[in-house]
Design an enzyme around this catalytic site. Structure first.
Site, PDB file in Angstrom:
ATOM      1  N   SER A 189      -1.346   8.523 -12.557  1.00 25.83           N
ATOM      2  CA  SER A 189      -0.246   8.129 -13.444  1.00 25.83           C
ATOM      3  C   SER A 189      -0.094   9.188 -14.524  1.00 25.83           C
ATOM      4  O   SER A 189      -1.069   9.868 -14.878  1.00 25.83           O
ATOM      5  CB  SER A 189      -0.573   6.789 -14.115  1.00 25.83           C
ATOM      6  OG  SER A 189       0.342   6.543 -15.171  1.00 25.83           O
TER       7      SER A 189
ATOM      8  N   VAL B 218      -9.770  -4.113  -2.089  1.00 25.93           N
ATOM      9  CA  VAL B 218     -10.343  -2.763  -2.019  1.00 25.93           C
ATOM     10  C   VAL B 218     -11.474  -2.522  -3.034  1.00 25.93           C
ATOM     11  O   VAL B 218     -12.035  -1.438  -3.081  1.00 25.93           O
ATOM     12  CB  VAL B 218      -9.273  -1.661  -2.193  1.00 25.93           C
ATOM     13  CG1 VAL B 218      -8.349  -1.610  -0.998  1.00 25.93           C
ATOM     14  CG2 VAL B 218      -8.494  -1.834  -3.489  1.00 25.93           C
TER      15      VAL B 218
ATOM     16  N   LYS C  28      -7.172   6.566 -14.775  1.00 21.96           N
ATOM     17  CA  LYS C  28      -6.343   7.473 -13.975  1.00 21.96           C
ATOM     18  C   LYS C  28      -6.789   8.927 -14.164  1.00 21.96           C
ATOM     19  O   LYS C  28      -6.705   9.733 -13.237  1.00 21.96           O
ATOM     20  CB  LYS C  28      -4.859   7.298 -14.327  1.00 21.96           C
ATOM     21  CG  LYS C  28      -4.267   5.964 -13.864  1.00 21.96           C
ATOM     22  CD  LYS C  28      -4.352   5.768 -12.353  1.00 21.96           C
ATOM     23  CE  LYS C  28      -3.430   4.643 -11.867  1.00 21.96           C
ATOM     24  NZ  LYS C  28      -3.574   4.387 -10.416  1.00 21.96           N
TER      25      LYS C  28
ATOM     26  N   TYR D 189      -6.175   2.135 -19.012  1.00 20.73           N
ATOM     27  CA  TYR D 189      -5.528   2.568 -17.765  1.00 20.73           C
ATOM     28  C   TYR D 189      -5.542   4.103 -17.658  1.00 20.73           C
ATOM     29  O   TYR D 189      -5.914   4.665 -16.623  1.00 20.73           O
ATOM     30  CB  TYR D 189      -4.102   2.025 -17.777  1.00 20.73           C
ATOM     31  CG  TYR D 189      -3.205   2.419 -16.645  1.00 20.73           C
ATOM     32  CD1 TYR D 189      -3.438   1.990 -15.343  1.00 20.73           C
ATOM     33  CD2 TYR D 189      -2.059   3.192 -16.874  1.00 20.73           C
ATOM     34  CE1 TYR D 189      -2.573   2.320 -14.312  1.00 20.73           C
ATOM     35  CE2 TYR D 189      -1.181   3.515 -15.860  1.00 20.73           C
ATOM     36  CZ  TYR D 189      -1.446   3.083 -14.573  1.00 20.73           C
ATOM     37  OH  TYR D 189      -0.575   3.414 -13.555  1.00 20.73           O
TER      38      TYR D 189
ATOM     39  N   ALA E 206      -7.514   6.256 -19.064  1.00 22.27           N
ATOM     40  CA  ALA E 206      -8.868   6.785 -18.859  1.00 22.27           C
ATOM     41  C   ALA E 206      -9.249   6.701 -17.377  1.00 22.27           C
ATOM     42  O   ALA E 206      -9.832   7.640 -16.812  1.00 22.27           O
ATOM     43  CB  ALA E 206      -9.868   5.999 -19.707  1.00 22.27           C
TER      44      ALA E 206
ATOM     45  N   ASN F 152      -3.534   3.956  -3.176  1.00 22.27           N
ATOM     46  CA  ASN F 152      -2.380   3.574  -4.018  1.00 22.27           C
ATOM     47  C   ASN F 152      -2.649   2.377  -4.930  1.00 22.27           C
ATOM     48  O   ASN F 152      -1.970   2.218  -5.944  1.00 22.27           O
ATOM     49  CB  ASN F 152      -1.178   3.273  -3.096  1.00 22.27           C
ATOM     50  CG  ASN F 152      -0.045   2.590  -3.831  1.00 22.27           C
ATOM     51  OD1 ASN F 152       0.656   3.200  -4.635  1.00 22.27           O
ATOM     52  ND2 ASN F 152       0.116   1.287  -3.575  1.00 22.27           N
TER      53      ASN F 152
END
Ligand code: NAD
Length: 261
Positions: A144, A65, A160, A156, A158, A91
């Site tokens: 998250s 993706v 999300k 991670y 940042a 997802n």
């Protein structure tokens, strides 16, 4: 409550393992036609067969993706095979071991950016024009709790947080076309071994042993960590017309670990 998802075409990225797998299974259980877009071909086949074995409708598409051209081609193939996309679930996501920011190399920020944020923009861009033409659709992106700021989750978290802001912007810009965009922020979901394939971040050691899990669980007001199906149920609700008045929202499914305002 009938969610009215029967016959809807639903795209789930990363739908082969863990949370995405549960989301795919629950949509199929409601009678939706599920297209799983995942780069783990073996696990995708397994999940598709499980869904079909349970009487559901699912198809697998082998896709990275983060690849712009391949994503556009795959969405075109899904629409040709399964009909126009009614629901997109972004997802795919990834996090490495928990670490203080100064111990995280820039290559890891890049990976976190590609798999959490770039992928979400990329797949949304491939699906959204069709939804605008048809004047309707629902997008649910998986963020998250780390997106609200979490110890040792700088890269991670940042990305999300970016997913949250992006989702709100899509909600603002495309609500006039009947398109809703919402975010689900899972708390910790440790998968059962048979729920993940080699493409899952859980197939390697991410430093989440029983002690770490227990520590997180003890800080949750409900004192139990989420199961993948808990996330799926919130996603299905937000994707359904029963949530027709909800857009730009974030739902933390974390036993109360985070209470977004
Ligand atoms: N599990 C948790 O505790 C937790 C907590 C908060 C948020 N999340 C978020 O929930 C989502 C799902 O998490 P999970 O634990 O189920 O992850 P997972 O790693 O178990 O599964 C991810 C799936 O995405 C696929 N995938 C990975 N990279 C891909 C790519 N480039 N193209 C296509 N497919 C790709 C994998 O093959 C796998 O099937 C992620 O966005 C994650 O950040 C998970």
């Amino acid at each position: 409550m009938d969610l009215g998802l029967t016959g809807k075409t639903v795209v789930v990225t990363g739908g082969a393992s863990n949370i995405g797998r549960a989301i795919s299974q629950e949509f199929a259980r409601e009678g939706a036609r599920v297209a799983i877009l995942d780069r783990d071909a073996a696990q995708t086949r397994k999940t598709v067969e499980e869904i079909k074995g349970a009487g559901g409708h699912a198809s697998g598409y082998d896709l990275d993706v983060t690849d712009v051209d391949a994503t556009a081609a795959t969405i075109a193939a899904v629409e040709r095979d399964q009909g126009a996309v009614d629901v997109l679930v972004n997802n795919v996501g990834w996090n490495g071991k928990a670490e203080f920011f100064l111990n995280l190399p820039p290559e890891r920020w890049q990976k976190a950016f590609q798999l959490n944020l770039f992928s979400t923009l990329n797949v949304t861009r491939a699906v959204l024009p069709g939804m605008v033409d048809r004047r309707g659709g629902a997008i649910v992106s998986i963020a998250s709790d780390a997106g609200f700021g979490e110890f040792r989750m700088a890269d991670y978290g940042a990305m999300k947080a970016g997913v949250l802001a992006f989702t709100r912007t899509v909600a603002l810009e495309y609500g006039r076309y009947g398109i809703r965009a919402n975010t689900v922020a899972p708390g910790l979901v440790v998968p059962a071994p048979d729920a993940v394939g080699d493409g899952s971040l859980w197939s390697i050691d991410i430093g989440m042993g029983p002690k770490e899990v227990q520590n997180i669980e003890s800080r949750m007001p409900l004192r139990r960590r989420s199961e993948a199906v808990d996330i799926a149920w919130s996603v299905l609700f937000l994707a359904s017309d029963r949530a027709r008045q909800l857009t730009g929202q974030v739902m933390s499914v974390s036993g109360g670990f985070v209470m977004p305002r």
